[in-house]
Design a protein around this motif. Structure first.
Motif, PDB file in Angstrom:
ATOM      1  N   VAL A  67       0.855  -1.184   0.000  1.00 47.01           N
ATOM      2  CA  VAL A  67       0.000   0.000   0.000  1.00 47.01           C
ATOM      3  C   VAL A  67       0.891   1.233   0.000  1.00 47.01           C
ATOM      4  O   VAL A  67       1.851   1.321   0.766  1.00 47.01           O
ATOM      5  N   VAL A  68       0.554   2.188  -0.875  1.00 43.89           N
ATOM      6  CA  VAL A  68       1.182   3.513  -0.833  1.00 43.89           C
ATOM      7  C   VAL A  68       0.054   4.516  -0.666  1.00 43.89           C
ATOM      8  O   VAL A  68      -0.841   4.598  -1.511  1.00 43.89           O
ATOM      9  N   GLN A  69       0.077   5.273   0.437  1.00 42.43           N
ATOM     10  CA  GLN A  69      -0.944   6.292   0.672  1.00 42.43           C
ATOM     11  C   GLN A  69      -0.389   7.657   0.279  1.00 42.43           C
ATOM     12  O   GLN A  69       0.669   8.067   0.741  1.00 42.43           O
TER      13      GLN A  69
ATOM     14  N   LEU B 122       3.380  -9.910   4.847  1.00 38.39           N
ATOM     15  CA  LEU B 122       2.809 -10.047   3.507  1.00 38.39           C
ATOM     16  C   LEU B 122       2.497  -8.710   2.855  1.00 38.39           C
ATOM     17  O   LEU B 122       2.400  -8.633   1.628  1.00 38.39           O
ATOM     18  N   CYS B 123       2.301  -7.665   3.651  1.00 36.56           N
ATOM     19  CA  CYS B 123       1.885  -6.380   3.089  1.00 36.56           C
ATOM     20  C   CYS B 123       2.784  -5.253   3.568  1.00 36.56           C
ATOM     21  O   CYS B 123       2.853  -4.949   4.763  1.00 36.56           O
ATOM     22  N   GLN B 124       3.464  -4.623   2.628  1.00 39.73           N
ATOM     23  CA  GLN B 124       4.217  -3.411   2.931  1.00 39.73           C
ATOM     24  C   GLN B 124       3.250  -2.224   2.980  1.00 39.73           C
ATOM     25  O   GLN B 124       2.339  -2.125   2.162  1.00 39.73           O
ATOM     26  N   PHE B 125       3.469  -1.311   3.919  1.00 37.68           N
ATOM     27  CA  PHE B 125       2.581  -0.157   4.067  1.00 37.68           C
ATOM     28  C   PHE B 125       3.433   1.101   4.112  1.00 37.68           C
ATOM     29  O   PHE B 125       4.263   1.264   4.999  1.00 37.68           O
ATOM     30  N   HIS B 126       3.200   2.001   3.148  1.00 35.80           N
ATOM     31  CA  HIS B 126       3.994   3.228   3.051  1.00 35.80           C
ATOM     32  C   HIS B 126       3.051   4.433   3.021  1.00 35.80           C
ATOM     33  O   HIS B 126       2.344   4.658   2.037  1.00 35.80           O
ATOM     34  N   ALA B 127       3.014   5.177   4.130  1.00 30.31           N
ATOM     35  CA  ALA B 127       2.206   6.394   4.205  1.00 30.31           C
ATOM     36  C   ALA B 127       3.103   7.556   3.790  1.00 30.31           C
ATOM     37  O   ALA B 127       3.942   8.021   4.564  1.00 30.31           O
TER      38      ALA B 127
ATOM     39  N   LYS C 160       8.156   5.459  -4.800  1.00 35.70           N
ATOM     40  CA  LYS C 160       7.989   4.229  -4.031  1.00 35.70           C
ATOM     41  C   LYS C 160       7.021   3.280  -4.746  1.00 35.70           C
ATOM     42  O   LYS C 160       7.249   2.072  -4.821  1.00 35.70           O
ATOM     43  N   ALA C 161       5.938   3.834  -5.295  1.00 33.92           N
ATOM     44  CA  ALA C 161       4.962   3.017  -6.019  1.00 33.92           C
ATOM     45  C   ALA C 161       5.608   2.328  -7.215  1.00 33.92           C
ATOM     46  O   ALA C 161       5.370   1.135  -7.454  1.00 33.92           O
TER      47      ALA C 161
ATOM     48  N   LEU D 158      -1.725  -1.132  -3.925  1.00 31.10           N
ATOM     49  CA  LEU D 158      -2.810  -0.170  -3.763  1.00 31.10           C
ATOM     50  C   LEU D 158      -2.219   1.229  -3.674  1.00 31.10           C
ATOM     51  O   LEU D 158      -1.425   1.517  -2.774  1.00 31.10           O
ATOM     52  N   LEU D 159      -2.598   2.091  -4.612  1.00 31.55           N
ATOM     53  CA  LEU D 159      -2.164   3.489  -4.616  1.00 31.55           C
ATOM     54  C   LEU D 159      -3.339   4.314  -4.097  1.00 31.55           C
ATOM     55  O   LEU D 159      -4.179   4.803  -4.850  1.00 31.55           O
ATOM     56  N   ASP D 160      -3.386   4.443  -2.780  1.00 28.11           N
ATOM     57  CA  ASP D 160      -4.548   5.035  -2.124  1.00 28.11           C
ATOM     58  C   ASP D 160      -4.568   6.547  -2.293  1.00 28.11           C
ATOM     59  O   ASP D 160      -3.641   7.234  -1.879  1.00 28.11           O
ATOM     60  N   GLU D 161      -5.638   7.037  -2.919  1.00 26.44           N
ATOM     61  CA  GLU D 161      -5.891   8.460  -3.151  1.00 26.44           C
ATOM     62  C   GLU D 161      -4.873   9.123  -4.075  1.00 26.44           C
ATOM     63  O   GLU D 161      -4.677  10.333  -4.035  1.00 26.44           O
ATOM     64  N   ILE D 162      -4.266   8.313  -4.940  1.00 30.38           N
ATOM     65  CA  ILE D 162      -3.368   8.905  -5.937  1.00 30.38           C
ATOM     66  C   ILE D 162      -4.138   9.811  -6.890  1.00 30.38           C
ATOM     67  O   ILE D 162      -3.587  10.790  -7.422  1.00 30.38           O
TER      68      ILE D 162
END
Length: 208
Positions: free
Chosen positions: A69-71, A92-97, A122-123, A136-140
């Motif tokens: 996830v990239v927020q 299992l899931c990388q999370f990058h805010a 990063k994405a 997941l590119l959240d709110e890109i």
């Protein structure tokens, strides 16, 4: 108890109808390719765009598929999805805010653009990694709408460099037309009613 004549006729018609539907469905499925990474867009003014994306991330985790996830906006927000994914499923899931909040909070376009570019870098790195099955590119789409990222560059990257089995999900209202055209799956969330308009602030477990 024996069926009446009318009930037996209804059941027979129903069975025949379902048999035709199954045959048609089987013919349709026979022509589908087995596996392909999709570009998925959740957009529109209604609520649920990020929630749908995180639902897909949880499905990947359930299938033991590495994901990330990239927020692009929420940044330092303490959200339920961030807590769950980092605390329970970090293997299992990388999370990058990567965001720094909404533009009306930072009030600094250069800072917003720099944060968006860091997020996009990063994405790209995550998407290029063939071991990661969904990003997941959240709110890109918010960054694209405000010109903080070049929509043409994003679309070109997804078309030219995304590994063939990688799914990429892009969320946020006002998705650019070029992205919608390039995507495999597009869902538009329609706003019918929202509690914010009635003076109710965002609720834990609903908004974050």
């Amino acid at each position: 108890m024996a069926e009446t004549g009318q009930a037996a006729d209804e059941n027979a018609r129903h069975a025949a109808k379902m048999a035709r539907k199954k045959a048609a469905r089987d013919r349709m499925m026979a022509g589908k390719t087995a596996d392909r990474g999709l570009v998925i867009v959740h957009t529109g003014a209604g609520k649920g765009k990020s929630s749908a994306g995180f639902g897909m991330i949880l499905r990947c985790i359930a299938h033991a598929m590495p994901c990330a996830v990239v927020q692009f906006v929420k940044g330092a927000w303490d959200t339920g999805e961030r807590r769950l994914l980092t605390d329970r499923f970090g293997d299992l899931c990388q999370f990058h805010a990567m965001g720094e909040g909404f533009s009306w909070e930072t009030q600094d376009r250069a800072r917003d653009a720099a944060a968006a570019e860091r997020g996009w870098q990063k994405a790209r790195d995550l998407i290029r990694d063939p071991a990661i099955r969904m990003v997941l590119l959240d709110e890109i789409n918010i960054a694209l709408r405000h010109g903080l990222l070049d929509a043409a560059e994003v679309v070109a990257f997804l078309c030219d460099e995304k590994p063939p089995l990688t799914h990429v999900v892009l969320t946020g209202r006002n998705a650019p037309e070029a992205l919608i055209e390039a995507a495999d799956l597009v869902t538009e969330m329609t706003l019918v009613k929202h509690p914010f308009r009635s003076g109710i602030k965002g609720q834990p477990g609903v908004e974050f």
